[in-house]
Design an enzyme around this catalytic site. Structure first.
Site, PDB file in Angstrom:
ATOM      1  N   ARG A 181       0.953  -1.358  -0.099  1.00  0.00           N
ATOM      2  CA  ARG A 181      -0.082   0.107   0.140  1.00  0.00           C
ATOM      3  C   ARG A 181       0.881   1.348  -0.191  1.00  0.00           C
ATOM      4  O   ARG A 181       0.122   2.063  -0.501  1.00  0.00           O
ATOM      5  CB  ARG A 181      -0.843   0.022   0.905  1.00  0.00           C
ATOM      6  CG  ARG A 181      -1.934  -1.254   1.273  1.00  0.00           C
ATOM      7  CD  ARG A 181      -3.058  -1.050   2.208  1.00  0.00           C
ATOM      8  NE  ARG A 181      -4.080   0.109   2.376  1.00  0.00           N
ATOM      9  CZ  ARG A 181      -4.439   0.436   3.074  1.00  0.00           C
ATOM     10  NH1 ARG A 181      -4.211  -0.110   4.178  1.00  0.00           N
ATOM     11  NH2 ARG A 181      -5.505   1.923   3.335  1.00  0.00           N
ATOM     12  N   CYS A 238      -1.869   6.140   8.900  1.00  0.00           N
ATOM     13  CA  CYS A 238      -1.551   4.251   8.625  1.00  0.00           C
ATOM     14  C   CYS A 238      -3.282   5.043   7.745  1.00  0.00           C
ATOM     15  O   CYS A 238      -3.337   6.029   6.736  1.00  0.00           O
ATOM     16  CB  CYS A 238      -2.538   3.843   9.363  1.00  0.00           C
ATOM     17  SG  CYS A 238      -4.304   4.383  10.549  1.00  0.00           S
TER      18      CYS A 238
END
Length: 285
Positions: A181, A238
């Site tokens: 990611r 995050c």
């Protein structure tokens, strides 16, 4: 390590505390990223006296341009905490389903709200069950609390502050999502893949294992290897500020009680198409 010895509590220790005349308030914050709230889990069995508090609707604001788990409205949070029996200055213990993420966000939120005496049950509900301790199915009816929410107890980053931190040589912004990611190879949740330019990738499993933290020295070594240096500002993000709250807790355990949380995290960053997006491998520092 001053200020870091009141962050975690083990199941056996908590069981003793519950038997005291003034037991801590227990908050069950079990939650799933992609699934129903943990209320059904709570009904099926919880720590004796624990009150369920919903991460999505009570500990966070509604999703929108500020991210999927933005800061809660202080008044809404205060109502939820008082309903759960949180009292001014009285100890609170939060727990989740074992990975420690929702509990860490609850820990962070209460401390951000000015309520310092809050700890996380290390290992969560599974650790309690594994220790053979009692589980209750009764619906708790706590005495209403009187806590007053005073935002600002922990440092917060917005998008501009996160960008400045990532661009500063003597500072570190940690991106704690999985490496694919971060590199922009995949993005299962948000509409854009990649990372904040200049951020350093430190995936969560590299400093916490199934919701349990290693010793403080091991945490310090891992964060040092990622570039976290005494005297340099450090922040974390995050996808939506839940896993990164666990990073802030880990940094506290490592002695960095000044660590800041980018609450909106990646879901906030990509809400503005004018913000730059980096892809590829870790940048050199």
């Amino acid at each position: 390590m001053s200020g870091t010895d009141d962050l975690l509590v083990e199941a056996a220790e908590l069981a003793v505390e519950i038997g005291h005349d003034r037991p801590p308030v227990l908050l069950d914050v079990r939650w799933r990223l992609a699934g129903p709230p943990g209320r059904a889990d709570h009904a099926a069995g919880h720590l004796p006296g624990a009150v369920f508090v919903d991460l999505d609707t009570e500990l966070c604001g509604p999703p929108g341009p500020a991210g999927r788990h933005p800061l809660p409205d202080p008044a809404v949070l205060q109502v939820a905490l008082r309903r759960a029996g949180v009292r001014q200055g009285h100890p609170v213990v939060v727990y989740d389903g074992g990975d420690g993420m929702a509990a860490a966000r609850a820990w962070w939120t209460l401390r951000w709200a000015g309520h310092r005496p809050v700890r996380l049950l290390h290992g969560g509900f599974p650790a309690w069950v594994a220790a053979g301790l009692p589980v209750d199915t009764d619906v708790p009816v706590p005495t209403p609390g009187d806590v007053t929410v005073r935002p600002g107890g922990l440092p917060v980053l917005d998008a501009d502050a996160a960008a400045r931190l990532a661009a500063t040589d003597r500072a570190v912004l940690l991106d704690v999502r999985a490496a694919p990611r971060y590199r922009g190879e995949t993005e299962p949740i948000d509409p854009v893949a990649g990372h904040v330019p200049g951020a350093t990738n430190l995936p969560a499993p590299e400093y916490v294992t199934e919701g349990r933290f290693p010793a403080a020295a091991a945490l310090r070594d891992r964060f040092t290897a990622a570039g976290v240096t005494d005297g340099w500002p450090v922040g974390a993000y995050c996808g939506s500020g839940v896993t990164a709250a666990q990073t802030v807790l880990a940094l506290h355990l490592a002695g960095r009680t000044d660590a800041a949380l980018y609450v909106g995290s990646w879901s906030d960053w990509v809400a503005d198409p004018d913000r730059p997006v980096a892809t590829g491998a870790q940048p050199g520092r």
